[in-house]
Design a protein around this motif. Structure first.
Motif, PDB file in Angstrom:
ATOM      1  N   SER A 153       0.866  -1.240   0.056  1.00  0.00           N
ATOM      2  CA  SER A 153      -0.090   0.049  -0.005  1.00  0.00           C
ATOM      3  C   SER A 153       0.960   1.338  -0.164  1.00  0.00           C
ATOM      4  O   SER A 153       0.393   2.464   0.222  1.00  0.00           O
ATOM      5  N   GLY A 154       2.084   0.910  -0.265  1.00  0.00           N
ATOM      6  CA  GLY A 154       2.881   2.318  -0.441  1.00  0.00           C
ATOM      7  C   GLY A 154       3.362   2.761   1.188  1.00  0.00           C
ATOM      8  O   GLY A 154       3.718   2.095   1.891  1.00  0.00           O
ATOM      9  N   ALA A 155       2.690   3.848   1.580  1.00  0.00           N
ATOM     10  CA  ALA A 155       3.222   4.389   2.720  1.00  0.00           C
ATOM     11  C   ALA A 155       1.975   4.257   3.564  1.00  0.00           C
ATOM     12  O   ALA A 155       2.079   4.768   4.672  1.00  0.00           O
ATOM     13  N   GLY A 156       0.973   3.519   3.207  1.00  0.00           N
ATOM     14  CA  GLY A 156      -0.098   3.209   4.013  1.00  0.00           C
ATOM     15  C   GLY A 156      -0.243   2.084   5.125  1.00  0.00           C
ATOM     16  O   GLY A 156       1.099   1.600   5.363  1.00  0.00           O
ATOM     17  N   SER A 157      -1.253   1.514   5.648  1.00  0.00           N
ATOM     18  CA  SER A 157      -1.121   0.621   6.380  1.00  0.00           C
ATOM     19  C   SER A 157      -1.695  -0.589   6.025  1.00  0.00           C
ATOM     20  O   SER A 157      -2.206  -0.753   4.889  1.00  0.00           O
ATOM     21  N   TYR A 158      -1.507  -1.823   6.580  1.00  0.00           N
ATOM     22  CA  TYR A 158      -1.628  -3.107   6.134  1.00  0.00           C
ATOM     23  C   TYR A 158      -2.744  -3.882   6.801  1.00  0.00           C
ATOM     24  O   TYR A 158      -2.681  -5.081   7.167  1.00  0.00           O
ATOM     25  N   GLN A 159      -3.875  -3.217   7.092  1.00  0.00           N
ATOM     26  CA  GLN A 159      -4.692  -3.679   7.899  1.00  0.00           C
ATOM     27  C   GLN A 159      -5.494  -4.818   7.379  1.00  0.00           C
ATOM     28  O   GLN A 159      -5.550  -4.909   6.175  1.00  0.00           O
ATOM     29  N   LEU A 160      -5.881  -5.673   8.068  1.00  0.00           N
ATOM     30  CA  LEU A 160      -6.815  -6.876   7.689  1.00  0.00           C
ATOM     31  C   LEU A 160      -8.024  -6.361   7.669  1.00  0.00           C
ATOM     32  O   LEU A 160      -8.686  -5.855   8.442  1.00  0.00           O
ATOM     33  N   THR A 161      -8.876  -6.896   6.510  1.00  0.00           N
ATOM     34  CA  THR A 161     -10.500  -6.894   6.507  1.00  0.00           C
ATOM     35  C   THR A 161     -11.038  -8.050   6.561  1.00  0.00           C
ATOM     36  O   THR A 161     -10.428  -9.086   5.771  1.00  0.00           O
ATOM     37  N   PHE A 162     -11.776  -8.265   7.696  1.00  0.00           N
ATOM     38  CA  PHE A 162     -12.241  -9.778   7.965  1.00  0.00           C
ATOM     39  C   PHE A 162     -13.804  -9.883   7.451  1.00  0.00           C
ATOM     40  O   PHE A 162     -14.472  -8.918   7.365  1.00  0.00           O
ATOM     41  N   GLY A 163     -14.204 -11.150   7.193  1.00  0.00           N
ATOM     42  CA  GLY A 163     -15.497 -11.429   6.968  1.00  0.00           C
ATOM     43  C   GLY A 163     -16.316 -11.607   8.315  1.00  0.00           C
ATOM     44  O   GLY A 163     -15.561 -11.586   9.533  1.00  0.00           O
ATOM     45  N   LYS A 164     -17.611 -11.732   8.237  1.00  0.00           N
ATOM     46  CA  LYS A 164     -18.199 -12.052   9.708  1.00  0.00           C
ATOM     47  C   LYS A 164     -18.013 -13.534  10.087  1.00  0.00           C
ATOM     48  O   LYS A 164     -18.391 -13.608  11.342  1.00  0.00           O
ATOM     49  N   GLY A 165     -17.394 -14.354   9.401  1.00  0.00           N
ATOM     50  CA  GLY A 165     -17.190 -15.686  10.079  1.00  0.00           C
ATOM     51  C   GLY A 165     -18.202 -16.586  10.017  1.00  0.00           C
ATOM     52  O   GLY A 165     -19.237 -16.441   9.601  1.00  0.00           O
ATOM     53  N   THR A 166     -17.575 -18.027   9.696  1.00  0.00           N
ATOM     54  CA  THR A 166     -18.492 -18.994   9.701  1.00  0.00           C
ATOM     55  C   THR A 166     -18.268 -19.773  10.914  1.00  0.00           C
ATOM     56  O   THR A 166     -16.891 -20.398  11.458  1.00  0.00           O
ATOM     57  N   LYS A 167     -19.254 -20.430  11.661  1.00  0.00           N
ATOM     58  CA  LYS A 167     -19.152 -21.383  12.856  1.00  0.00           C
ATOM     59  C   LYS A 167     -19.296 -22.613  12.510  1.00  0.00           C
ATOM     60  O   LYS A 167     -20.425 -23.285  11.819  1.00  0.00           O
TER      61      LYS A 167
END
Lengths: 113, 118
Positions: free
Chosen positions: B99-113
């Motif tokens: 992302s260049g100078a940006g951050s590398y946060q993770l984007t998550f789904g809501k999950g499967t149980k």
């Protein structure tokens, strides 16, 4: 090499009190991410910090929430005047540098009564 | 903005059988990572498997494998020979690669149980 440490694991606060959540990254890691998990939800990004700098706080609520990662010591996520909606699990993840894997701590479960 | 969708809130599988968990995502980027995380009742987030978008070969990790369809923006997780210890919430996650100078946060789904039936 110890993993990412978070404390406390459980925190109970009354409405209006302050909550302080601590995260000690893995040894050699200078990048910290905070995520929040509301009940029945996935984790949502809050803030990304490097030592002494906030790089990205686009996921942080505008009021009452703040984060820091001082030169010495753990990263702190601070929530002032907590409300019931702040009840959630707060996770910290650390990495040794940009674009590296993120390693998660066990989380802090905050309950606001 | 990137989004991750897990359309199956709950799944169950018989012990020793195979199960597939679905995940779709939306992004305008061409270079990114996809992950599956496991969250057992202890709530610890455990990385199960990772896929680099530039690699055509599907990632495998012992009993865990993925079916990565880049054009369809689909990233499913297959668990073979299911074990009782596989019972957990499973989260699909996305992260941009550079992302260049940006951050590398993770984007998550809501999950499967996932429940494993003995």
């Amino acid at each position: 090499n110890a993993g990412v440490m978070q404390n406390p694991r459980h925190l109970v606060r009354r409405r209006g009190q302050e909550a302080r959540l601590r995260c000690s990254p893995m040894k050699g890691h200078s990048h910290v991410y905070w995520y929040r998990q509301l009940p029945e939800e996935g984790l949502k990004f809050m803030v990304y910090l490097q030592k002494e700098n906030i790089i990205d706080e686009s996921g942080m609520p505008k009021e009452r929430f703040s984060a820091e990662f001082p030169k010495e010591g753990p990263s702190i996520l601070r929530i002032q005047q907590v409300v019931r909606g702040d009840s959630a699990a707060y996770f910290c993840a650390s990495s040794p540098g940009i674009s590296y894997e993120q390693y998660f701590g066990p989380g802090t479960r905050l309950t606001v009564t | 903005a990137q989004t991750v969708t897990q359309s199956q809130p709950e799944m169950s599988v018989q012990e020793a059988e195979t199960v597939t968990l679905s995940c779709t995502y939306d992004t305008s980027e061409s270079d990114y990572y996809l992950f599956w995380y496991k969250q057992p009742p202890s709530r610890q987030m455990i990385l199960v498997i990772r896929q680099e978008a530039y690699k055509q070969q599907n990632a495998t990790e012992n009993r865990f494998s993925v079916n990565f369809q880049k054009a369809a923006k689909s990233f499913s997780l297959k668990i073979s020979d299911s074990q009782l210890g596989d019972a957990a919430m499973y989260f699909c996650a996305y992260r941009i690669r550079d992302s260049g100078a940006g951050s590398y946060q993770l984007t998550f789904g809501k999950g499967t149980k996932l429940s494993v039936i003995p």
